[in-house]
Enzyme design. Sequence first.
Site, PDB file in Angstrom:
ATOM      1  N   SER A  16      43.896  53.159  36.379  1.00 10.72           N
ATOM      2  CA  SER A  16      43.595  54.178  35.849  1.00 10.72           C
ATOM      3  C   SER A  16      41.739  54.296  36.032  1.00 10.72           C
ATOM      4  O   SER A  16      41.357  53.730  37.094  1.00 10.72           O
ATOM      5  CB  SER A  16      43.990  54.625  34.518  1.00 10.72           C
ATOM      6  OG  SER A  16      43.397  55.972  33.994  1.00 10.72           O
ATOM      7  N   HIS A  43      45.428  57.390  38.590  1.00 14.25           N
ATOM      8  CA  HIS A  43      45.061  58.512  37.750  1.00 14.25           C
ATOM      9  C   HIS A  43      43.850  59.246  38.418  1.00 14.25           C
ATOM     10  O   HIS A  43      42.971  58.639  38.601  1.00 14.25           O
ATOM     11  CB  HIS A  43      44.920  58.226  36.366  1.00 14.25           C
ATOM     12  CG  HIS A  43      46.000  57.789  35.596  1.00 14.25           C
ATOM     13  ND1 HIS A  43      45.847  57.102  34.419  1.00 14.25           N
ATOM     14  CD2 HIS A  43      47.419  57.615  35.826  1.00 14.25           C
ATOM     15  CE1 HIS A  43      47.249  56.525  34.257  1.00 14.25           C
ATOM     16  NE2 HIS A  43      48.190  56.891  34.949  1.00 14.25           N
ATOM     17  N   ASP A 136      49.633  53.592  30.160  1.00 13.62           N
ATOM     18  CA  ASP A 136      50.661  53.833  31.290  1.00 13.62           C
ATOM     19  C   ASP A 136      50.956  52.559  31.915  1.00 13.62           C
ATOM     20  O   ASP A 136      50.009  51.803  32.215  1.00 13.62           O
ATOM     21  CB  ASP A 136      50.009  54.914  32.240  1.00 13.62           C
ATOM     22  CG  ASP A 136      50.765  55.541  33.299  1.00 13.62           C
ATOM     23  OD1 ASP A 136      52.167  55.536  32.984  1.00 13.62           O
ATOM     24  OD2 ASP A 136      50.184  55.918  34.454  1.00 13.62           O
TER      25      ASP A 136
END
Length: 197
Positions: A16, A43, A136
Amino acid sequence: MFARAVPYEIVAIGASAGGVKALLTVLKALPVDFPVPVVIVQHLDPHHDTVLAELLDRRSRLRVKLAEDGDVAEPGTAYIAPPDHHLLVGPGGALRLSRRDKVRFVRPSADLLFESVAVACGAAALVCVLTGTGSDGSAGARVVSSHGGTVVAEDPSTAEFKGMPQAVANSVAVDLTLPLEGIADALVALTGGTRSL
Protein backbone atom coordinates in the site's frame (compact mmCIF):
# COMPACT_ATOMS: atom_id res chain seq x y z
CA MET A 1 16.67 -21.72 4.33
CA PHE A 2 14.12 -24.41 5.06
CA ALA A 3 13.63 -27.58 3.02
CA ARG A 4 10.33 -28.01 1.21
CA ALA A 5 8.57 -31.00 -0.25
CA VAL A 6 6.31 -28.88 -2.48
CA PRO A 7 7.67 -26.45 -5.10
CA TYR A 8 6.05 -23.03 -5.20
CA GLU A 9 3.56 -22.28 -7.97
CA ILE A 10 3.06 -18.55 -7.50
CA VAL A 11 4.26 -15.47 -5.59
CA ALA A 12 1.59 -13.02 -4.40
CA ILE A 13 2.64 -9.58 -3.13
CA GLY A 14 0.58 -7.02 -1.24
CA ALA A 15 1.56 -3.37 -0.71
CA SER A 16 0.00 0.00 0.00
CA ALA A 17 1.59 3.31 1.04
CA GLY A 18 5.20 3.38 -0.13
CA GLY A 19 4.52 0.34 -2.26
CA VAL A 20 5.51 1.70 -5.67
CA LYS A 21 9.09 2.26 -4.51
CA ALA A 22 9.14 -1.09 -2.71
CA LEU A 23 7.79 -2.94 -5.76
CA LEU A 24 10.44 -1.30 -7.96
CA THR A 25 13.13 -2.49 -5.55
CA VAL A 26 11.85 -6.08 -5.55
CA LEU A 27 10.89 -6.48 -9.20
CA LYS A 28 14.02 -4.95 -10.71
CA ALA A 29 16.09 -7.49 -8.73
CA LEU A 30 14.19 -10.56 -9.99
CA PRO A 31 15.74 -12.39 -12.97
CA VAL A 32 14.06 -12.54 -16.37
CA ASP A 33 13.69 -16.32 -15.96
CA PHE A 34 11.99 -16.10 -12.54
CA PRO A 35 10.36 -19.54 -12.44
CA VAL A 36 6.85 -18.71 -11.18
CA PRO A 37 4.24 -16.02 -11.90
CA VAL A 38 3.98 -12.97 -9.64
CA VAL A 39 0.59 -11.44 -8.78
CA ILE A 40 0.43 -8.06 -7.07
CA VAL A 41 -2.08 -5.97 -5.18
CA GLN A 42 -0.96 -2.35 -4.78
CA HIS A 43 -3.61 -0.03 -3.37
CA LEU A 44 -4.30 2.57 -6.09
CA ASP A 45 -6.62 5.53 -6.59
CA PRO A 46 -9.86 3.84 -7.70
CA HIS A 47 -10.95 6.83 -9.80
CA HIS A 48 -7.97 7.08 -12.15
CA ASP A 49 -6.25 4.86 -14.67
CA THR A 50 -2.79 3.79 -13.60
CA VAL A 51 0.57 3.70 -15.36
CA LEU A 52 2.05 1.51 -12.61
CA ALA A 53 2.36 -1.57 -14.82
CA GLU A 54 4.16 0.40 -17.54
CA LEU A 55 6.47 2.02 -15.00
CA LEU A 56 7.40 -1.32 -13.41
CA ASP A 57 7.70 -3.02 -16.80
CA ARG A 58 10.27 -0.48 -17.98
CA ARG A 59 12.43 -0.99 -14.89
CA SER A 60 12.04 -4.74 -14.42
CA ARG A 61 13.49 -7.73 -16.22
CA LEU A 62 10.14 -9.44 -15.76
CA ARG A 63 7.24 -8.62 -18.02
CA VAL A 64 4.80 -6.52 -15.98
CA LYS A 65 1.19 -5.96 -17.03
CA LEU A 66 -2.20 -5.05 -15.64
CA ALA A 67 -4.08 -8.26 -14.98
CA GLU A 68 -7.03 -8.98 -17.24
CA ASP A 69 -9.95 -11.23 -16.44
CA GLY A 70 -9.19 -14.64 -17.92
CA ASP A 71 -5.40 -14.28 -18.05
CA VAL A 72 -3.49 -17.43 -17.16
CA ALA A 73 -0.52 -16.49 -14.99
CA GLU A 74 2.82 -17.40 -16.57
CA PRO A 75 6.35 -17.60 -15.14
CA GLY A 76 8.50 -14.54 -15.74
CA THR A 77 5.45 -12.24 -15.70
CA ALA A 78 4.07 -10.00 -12.95
CA TYR A 79 0.35 -9.16 -12.97
CA ILE A 80 -0.91 -6.01 -11.23
CA ALA A 81 -4.48 -5.72 -9.99
CA PRO A 82 -6.14 -2.84 -11.87
CA PRO A 83 -7.62 0.04 -9.87
CA ASP A 84 -10.93 -0.72 -8.11
CA HIS A 85 -10.81 -4.46 -8.92
CA HIS A 86 -9.99 -7.40 -6.69
CA LEU A 87 -7.52 -9.84 -8.26
CA LEU A 88 -8.15 -13.53 -7.59
CA VAL A 89 -6.17 -16.62 -8.60
CA GLY A 90 -7.93 -19.86 -9.50
CA PRO A 91 -6.78 -23.38 -10.33
CA GLY A 92 -4.04 -23.55 -12.93
CA GLY A 93 -3.16 -19.89 -12.42
CA ALA A 94 -6.39 -18.57 -13.98
CA LEU A 95 -6.82 -14.90 -13.03
CA ARG A 96 -10.16 -13.34 -12.29
CA LEU A 97 -11.10 -9.73 -11.63
CA SER A 98 -13.95 -8.92 -9.29
CA ARG A 99 -15.84 -5.78 -8.24
CA ARG A 100 -17.27 -7.41 -5.11
CA ASP A 101 -17.45 -5.34 -1.94
CA LYS A 102 -14.36 -3.65 -0.55
CA VAL A 103 -12.48 -5.51 2.18
CA ARG A 104 -11.08 -3.36 5.03
CA PHE A 105 -12.17 -0.37 2.93
CA VAL A 106 -9.98 -1.32 -0.07
CA ARG A 107 -10.41 -2.77 -3.53
CA PRO A 108 -8.14 -4.45 -4.59
CA SER A 109 -7.59 -6.40 -1.39
CA ALA A 110 -4.42 -8.30 -0.54
CA ASP A 111 -6.52 -10.42 1.82
CA LEU A 112 -8.71 -11.70 -1.02
CA LEU A 113 -5.72 -12.27 -3.30
CA PHE A 114 -3.87 -14.24 -0.63
CA GLU A 115 -6.96 -16.28 0.29
CA SER A 116 -7.52 -17.22 -3.37
CA VAL A 117 -3.87 -18.21 -3.75
CA ALA A 118 -4.09 -20.35 -0.60
CA VAL A 119 -7.14 -22.20 -1.93
CA ALA A 120 -5.72 -22.61 -5.45
CA CYS A 121 -2.15 -23.54 -4.51
CA GLY A 122 -2.17 -24.79 -0.91
CA ALA A 123 1.38 -25.41 0.32
CA ALA A 124 2.68 -24.17 -3.06
CA ALA A 125 1.60 -20.58 -2.23
CA LEU A 126 4.24 -17.97 -1.39
CA VAL A 127 2.99 -14.55 -0.28
CA CYS A 128 4.87 -11.39 0.62
CA VAL A 129 3.65 -8.28 2.46
CA LEU A 130 5.48 -5.01 1.85
CA THR A 131 5.13 -1.47 3.20
CA GLY A 132 1.67 -0.05 3.80
CA THR A 133 -0.73 1.44 6.32
CA GLY A 134 -3.62 -0.53 7.75
CA SER A 135 -3.85 -4.29 8.11
CA ASP A 136 -4.72 -5.57 4.62
CA GLY A 137 -2.98 -8.89 4.01
CA SER A 138 -2.99 -10.12 7.60
CA ALA A 139 -6.16 -12.22 7.36
CA GLY A 140 -5.11 -13.60 3.98
CA ALA A 141 -1.66 -14.48 5.31
CA ARG A 142 -3.30 -16.51 8.08
CA VAL A 143 -5.21 -18.51 5.46
CA VAL A 144 -2.02 -19.08 3.45
CA SER A 145 -0.22 -20.30 6.57
CA SER A 146 -3.10 -22.59 7.52
CA HIS A 147 -2.91 -24.20 4.06
CA GLY A 148 0.81 -24.87 4.48
CA GLY A 149 2.00 -21.95 2.34
CA THR A 150 4.83 -19.56 3.15
CA VAL A 151 4.56 -15.97 4.39
CA VAL A 152 7.34 -13.42 3.88
CA ALA A 153 7.13 -9.90 5.30
CA GLU A 154 9.17 -6.77 4.96
CA ASP A 155 10.79 -5.97 8.29
CA PRO A 156 8.41 -3.43 9.90
CA SER A 157 11.36 -1.62 11.46
CA THR A 158 12.79 -0.82 8.03
CA ALA A 159 9.52 -0.48 6.05
CA GLU A 160 8.57 3.02 4.89
CA PHE A 161 5.12 2.40 6.42
CA LYS A 162 5.08 -0.43 8.95
CA GLY A 163 1.31 -0.95 9.35
CA MET A 164 0.76 -3.83 6.93
CA PRO A 165 3.92 -5.84 7.66
CA GLN A 166 3.43 -5.32 11.41
CA ALA A 167 -0.21 -6.46 11.20
CA VAL A 168 0.90 -9.65 9.43
CA ALA A 169 3.62 -10.26 12.03
CA ASN A 170 1.00 -9.80 14.77
CA SER A 171 -1.46 -12.26 13.21
CA VAL A 172 0.64 -15.17 11.92
CA ALA A 173 4.02 -16.81 12.44
CA VAL A 174 5.83 -15.18 9.51
CA ASP A 175 8.31 -17.58 7.88
CA LEU A 176 10.80 -14.88 6.85
CA THR A 177 11.06 -11.24 7.94
CA LEU A 178 13.56 -9.32 5.83
CA PRO A 179 14.64 -5.79 4.96
CA LEU A 180 13.29 -4.67 1.59
CA GLU A 181 16.66 -5.12 -0.15
CA GLY A 182 16.75 -8.80 0.86
CA ILE A 183 13.32 -9.81 -0.36
CA ALA A 184 14.11 -10.41 -4.06
CA ASP A 185 17.04 -12.70 -3.22
CA ALA A 186 14.81 -14.61 -0.81
CA LEU A 187 12.08 -15.06 -3.43
CA VAL A 188 14.64 -16.32 -5.93
CA ALA A 189 16.13 -18.75 -3.43
CA LEU A 190 12.74 -20.01 -2.25
CA THR A 191 11.51 -20.66 -5.78
CA GLY A 192 14.58 -22.63 -6.76
CA GLY A 193 16.85 -19.92 -8.10
CA THR A 194 20.61 -19.91 -7.73
CA ARG A 195 21.09 -16.98 -5.35
CA SER A 196 21.46 -17.87 -1.67
CA LEU A 197 19.87 -16.16 1.32
